[in-house]
Design a protein around this motif. Structure first.
Motif, PDB file in Angstrom:
ATOM      1  N   ALA A 178       0.836  -1.215   0.000  1.00 58.30           N
ATOM      2  CA  ALA A 178       0.000   0.000   0.000  1.00 58.30           C
ATOM      3  C   ALA A 178       0.861   1.251   0.000  1.00 58.30           C
ATOM      4  CB  ALA A 178      -0.908   0.001   1.222  1.00 58.30           C
ATOM      5  N   VAL A 179       0.305   2.295  -0.574  1.00 53.92           N
ATOM      6  CA  VAL A 179       0.973   3.584  -0.647  1.00 53.92           C
ATOM      7  C   VAL A 179       0.014   4.630  -0.094  1.00 53.92           C
ATOM      8  CG1 VAL A 179       1.800   5.338  -2.261  1.00 53.92           C
ATOM      9  CG2 VAL A 179       2.276   2.924  -2.694  1.00 53.92           C
TER      10      VAL A 179
ATOM     11  N   GLY B  22       3.627  -1.033  -8.665  1.00 53.75           N
ATOM     12  CA  GLY B  22       2.910  -2.296  -8.513  1.00 53.75           C
ATOM     13  C   GLY B  22       2.345  -2.543  -7.124  1.00 53.75           C
ATOM     14  N   ALA B  23       1.970  -1.468  -6.430  1.00 50.70           N
ATOM     15  CA  ALA B  23       1.349  -1.655  -5.106  1.00 50.70           C
ATOM     16  C   ALA B  23      -0.069  -2.180  -5.272  1.00 50.70           C
ATOM     17  CB  ALA B  23       1.333  -0.340  -4.341  1.00 50.70           C
ATOM     18  N   GLN B  24      -0.535  -2.948  -4.297  1.00 52.47           N
ATOM     19  CA  GLN B  24      -1.890  -3.510  -4.406  1.00 52.47           C
ATOM     20  C   GLN B  24      -2.972  -2.456  -4.219  1.00 52.47           C
ATOM     21  OE1 GLN B  24      -2.280  -6.741  -1.699  1.00 52.47           O
ATOM     22  NE2 GLN B  24      -0.648  -7.923  -2.657  1.00 52.47           N
ATOM     23  N   ARG B  25      -2.719  -1.489  -3.323  1.00 54.60           N
ATOM     24  CA  ARG B  25      -3.745  -0.468  -3.092  1.00 54.60           C
ATOM     25  C   ARG B  25      -3.085   0.856  -2.718  1.00 54.60           C
ATOM     26  NH1 ARG B  25      -4.102  -4.517   0.644  1.00 54.60           N
ATOM     27  NH2 ARG B  25      -3.423  -3.995   2.756  1.00 54.60           N
ATOM     28  N   HIS B  26      -3.874   1.913  -2.838  1.00 50.01           N
ATOM     29  CA  HIS B  26      -3.363   3.233  -2.465  1.00 50.01           C
ATOM     30  C   HIS B  26      -4.370   3.948  -1.585  1.00 50.01           C
ATOM     31  CE1 HIS B  26      -5.689   4.050  -6.150  1.00 50.01           C
ATOM     32  NE2 HIS B  26      -5.951   5.206  -5.593  1.00 50.01           N
ATOM     33  N   HIS B  27      -3.838   4.859  -0.769  1.00 49.78           N
ATOM     34  CA  HIS B  27      -4.667   5.618   0.165  1.00 49.78           C
ATOM     35  C   HIS B  27      -4.439   7.099  -0.087  1.00 49.78           C
ATOM     36  CE1 HIS B  27      -5.516   2.012   2.536  1.00 49.78           C
ATOM     37  NE2 HIS B  27      -4.229   1.723   2.509  1.00 49.78           N
ATOM     38  N   SER B  28      -5.524   7.875  -0.043  1.00 46.68           N
ATOM     39  CA  SER B  28      -5.379   9.294  -0.355  1.00 46.68           C
ATOM     40  C   SER B  28      -5.207  10.162   0.891  1.00 46.68           C
ATOM     41  CB  SER B  28      -6.566   9.771  -1.193  1.00 46.68           C
ATOM     42  OG  SER B  28      -7.753   9.380  -0.561  1.00 46.68           O
ATOM     43  N   SER B  29      -4.776   9.565   1.980  1.00 47.45           N
ATOM     44  CA  SER B  29      -4.366  10.361   3.150  1.00 47.45           C
ATOM     45  C   SER B  29      -3.422   9.509   3.990  1.00 47.45           C
ATOM     46  CB  SER B  29      -5.568  10.782   3.996  1.00 47.45           C
ATOM     47  OG  SER B  29      -6.071   9.666   4.708  1.00 47.45           O
ATOM     48  N   TYR B  30      -2.654  10.185   4.851  1.00 46.56           N
ATOM     49  CA  TYR B  30      -1.744   9.457   5.730  1.00 46.56           C
ATOM     50  C   TYR B  30      -2.542   8.706   6.803  1.00 46.56           C
ATOM     51  CZ  TYR B  30       1.977  12.321   3.591  1.00 46.56           C
ATOM     52  OH  TYR B  30       2.846  12.928   2.713  1.00 46.56           O
ATOM     53  N   GLU B  31      -3.646   9.311   7.210  1.00 44.73           N
ATOM     54  CA  GLU B  31      -4.530   8.676   8.199  1.00 44.73           C
ATOM     55  C   GLU B  31      -5.023   7.325   7.648  1.00 44.73           C
ATOM     56  OE1 GLU B  31      -5.794  10.139  11.168  1.00 44.73           O
ATOM     57  OE2 GLU B  31      -7.195   8.483  11.579  1.00 44.73           O
ATOM     58  N   ALA B  32      -5.361   7.310   6.357  1.00 41.93           N
ATOM     59  CA  ALA B  32      -5.916   6.088   5.766  1.00 41.93           C
ATOM     60  C   ALA B  32      -4.871   4.972   5.708  1.00 41.93           C
ATOM     61  CB  ALA B  32      -6.458   6.385   4.366  1.00 41.93           C
TER      62      ALA B  32
END
Ligand SMILES: NC(=O)c1ccc[n+]([C@@H]2O[C@H](COP(=O)([O-])OP(=O)(O)OC[C@H]3O[C@@H](n4cnc5c(N)ncnc54)[C@H](OP(=O)(O)O)[C@@H]3O)[C@@H](O)[C@H]2O)c1
Length: 323
Positions: A33-34, A50-60
Motif C-alpha cells: 500500500a501507498v 505495482g502496489a496492491q492499493r493506495h490511500h489518499s491520506s496518511y490517516e488512511a
C-alpha cells in the motif's frame, strides 16, 4: 514458502521511489500500500511500483489493517507526526533519517513505540551496507590498530529554492540534518562513543539554514573526527579512517560504498539491489522474529546522533519553527 512481507510507504517523493525499487530485490517483500496527501499521486505511485492499493491520506494508510510495516519518507519536520500517527494505529515503522527534528521529538517517537509495543527504526541505510559492516569487522580485528582520526564529507550542489525541503526551515532544511548526519554516523560507527568536545561552523544561507557546515569532534582518547556537509557545494564524498597501524579509505560515496581500500589494497564487495533493500531486510527479520528494535540501528544510537545534531545546531543558534 514464507508469506510475503507487506510494506506500506507513506509519502511518495524521491526517496520513496528508490525504497520501492529496493524492495524489488527482496523476493519475500511486496509493496502492498501507498499513502499520499493526494489521491492522484498515491494512485500514480502505486501503479508505477505495482502496489496492491493506495490511500489518499496518511490517516488512511495508518488505518490499513493488513500491513507488516510502513516506511515514512516525508520531509524531516513531519517524521515525528507521521510516525506517531502510524504507531497510534498499531503499525511497525521504518522512519527516514534524520529520525526527527530534535531529541525531544525522537524521544516521544520511541516512547510511543514502546507503549504500543511496535517495531521502530531510523532508516539510516548506511549502517546496513555490507562494506560498512566490513569496516566494523576490520576495526574490531585491529586491522589498522587503534583508530585515531576520521575524515568524511558529504556535500552536493542543489539549485536554490526557498520552498524546497533542503532550504525550507519549515521542513527542517539544512546540510547538517540532510547529509551531515552521514559523516557524523560514520564517526559513530568507528568510535562507538560520543565526543567529549564538538567544535562546529556553519555557512548560513538566505533562508537561515546551514548551506554548508563542518564539525570537529574530539574523543576521550584524543582521537579526532573532521566532518563536513553541504547542499550548495559538491565535495569529494570520501572517508578515511586513520589508525596507529594503517588506513581504511572509502574513495567514493562512503554512505553507500561497494569497496574499501585497506592499506592500499582495494577490497570490493558485491552490493545486491540499490542498497535500500538491506535496511528493509533487517526490518523484516526483526518484525518476523518479534524484535521491537534492531541491534544494527538501535534506539540508543538514534538518540545519540540526534543529540549530537541538537548540540551542533545550538552552537549556531539555529532553531526550526515550533522549537
Ligand atoms: N536514505 C537516503 O538515501 C535518503 C535520500 C534522500 C532523502 N532521504 C530522506 O527522505 C525524506 C524525504 O526526502 P525526499 O528527497 O524523498 O523528499 P521529497 O522528494 O520532497 O518527497 C517528500 C514527500 O513527502 C510528502 N510530503 C508531505 N508533506 C510535504 C510537504 N509539506 N512538502 C513536501 N513534501 C511533503 C510528499 O509526498 P505525498 O505528496 O505523497 O504526500 C513528498 O513527495 C527526508 O527525510 C530525507 O532526509 C533519505
Amino acid at each position: 514458502m514464507t508469506d510475503k512481507f507487506r510494506w506500506g510507504i507513506l509519502g511518495t517523493g524521491s526517496i520513496a521511489r528508490q525504497f520501492a525499487e529496493g524492495l524489488t530485490a527482496l523476493p519475500d517483500a511486496e509493496l502492498t500500500a501507498v499513502g499520499s496527501r493526494s489521491e492522484e499521486t498515491a494512485r500514480r505511485f502505486s501503479e508505477k511500483h505495482g502496489a496492491q492499493r493506495h490511500h489518499s491520506s496518511y490517516e488512511a494508510i495508518a488505518r490499513d489493517p493488513d500491513l507488516d510495516a510502513v516506511y515514512v519518507s516525508t520531509p524531516h519536520s513531519l517524521h515525528c507526526e507521521n510516525t506517531l500517527l502510524l504507531l497510534e494505529h498499531g503499525q511497525n515503522v521504518l522512519c527516514e533519517k534524520p529520525f526527527a527534528i530534535n531529541l525531544s521529538e525522537a524521544e516521544r517517537m520511541i516512547a510511543k513505540a514502546r507503549e504500543k509495543k511496535r517495531f521502530l527504526m531510523e532508516a539510516m541505510w548506511m549502517r546496513f551496507n555490507p562494506v560498512i559492516r566490513k569496516l566494523g569487522e576490520l576495526l574490531e580485528a585491529g586491522a589498522i590498530g587503534e583508530p585515531r582520526q576520521v575524515m568524511a564529507d558529504f556535500g552536493f550542489r542543489a539549485d536554490f529554492d526557498p520552498e524546497q525541503r533542503l532550504f525550507n526551515p519549515d521542513l527542517g532544511g539544512g546540510a547538517l540534518l540532510d547529509v551531515g548526519i552521514y559523516p557524523i554516523t560514520f564517526a559513530r560507527v568507528v568510535f562507538h562513543e560520543a565526543p567529549v568536545s564538538v567544535v562546529s561552523a556553519a555557512g548560513r544561507g538566505e533562508t537561515g539554514i546551514d548551506e554548508q557546515s563542518a564539525y570537529l569532534f574530539r574523543y576521550e582518547s584524543g582521537a579526532l573526527a573532521l566532518l563536513s556537509s553541504a547542499i550548495r557545494t559538491e565535495t569529494p564524498h570520501e572517508a578515511v579512517v586513520c589508525g596507529t597501524e594503517g588506513q581504511i579509505r572509502f574513495p567514493r560515496h562512503f554512505w553507500n560504498p561497494d569497496r574499501l581500500i585497506l592499506n592500499g589494497d582495494e577490497q570490493r564487495i558485491e552490493i545486491v539491489g540499490n542498497g535500500y533493500n538491506y535496511e528493509a531486510a533487517a526490518v523484516m527479520e526483526c518484525v518476523r522474529t518479534g524484535q521491537l528494535e534492531c541491534d544494527v540501528m538501535p534506539h540508543s544510537e538514534t538518540l545519540a546522533v540526534q543529540s549530537q545534531l541538537d548540540e551542533i545546531r545550538a552552537q549556531w543558534g539555529l532553531t526550526y519553527p515550533g522549537e
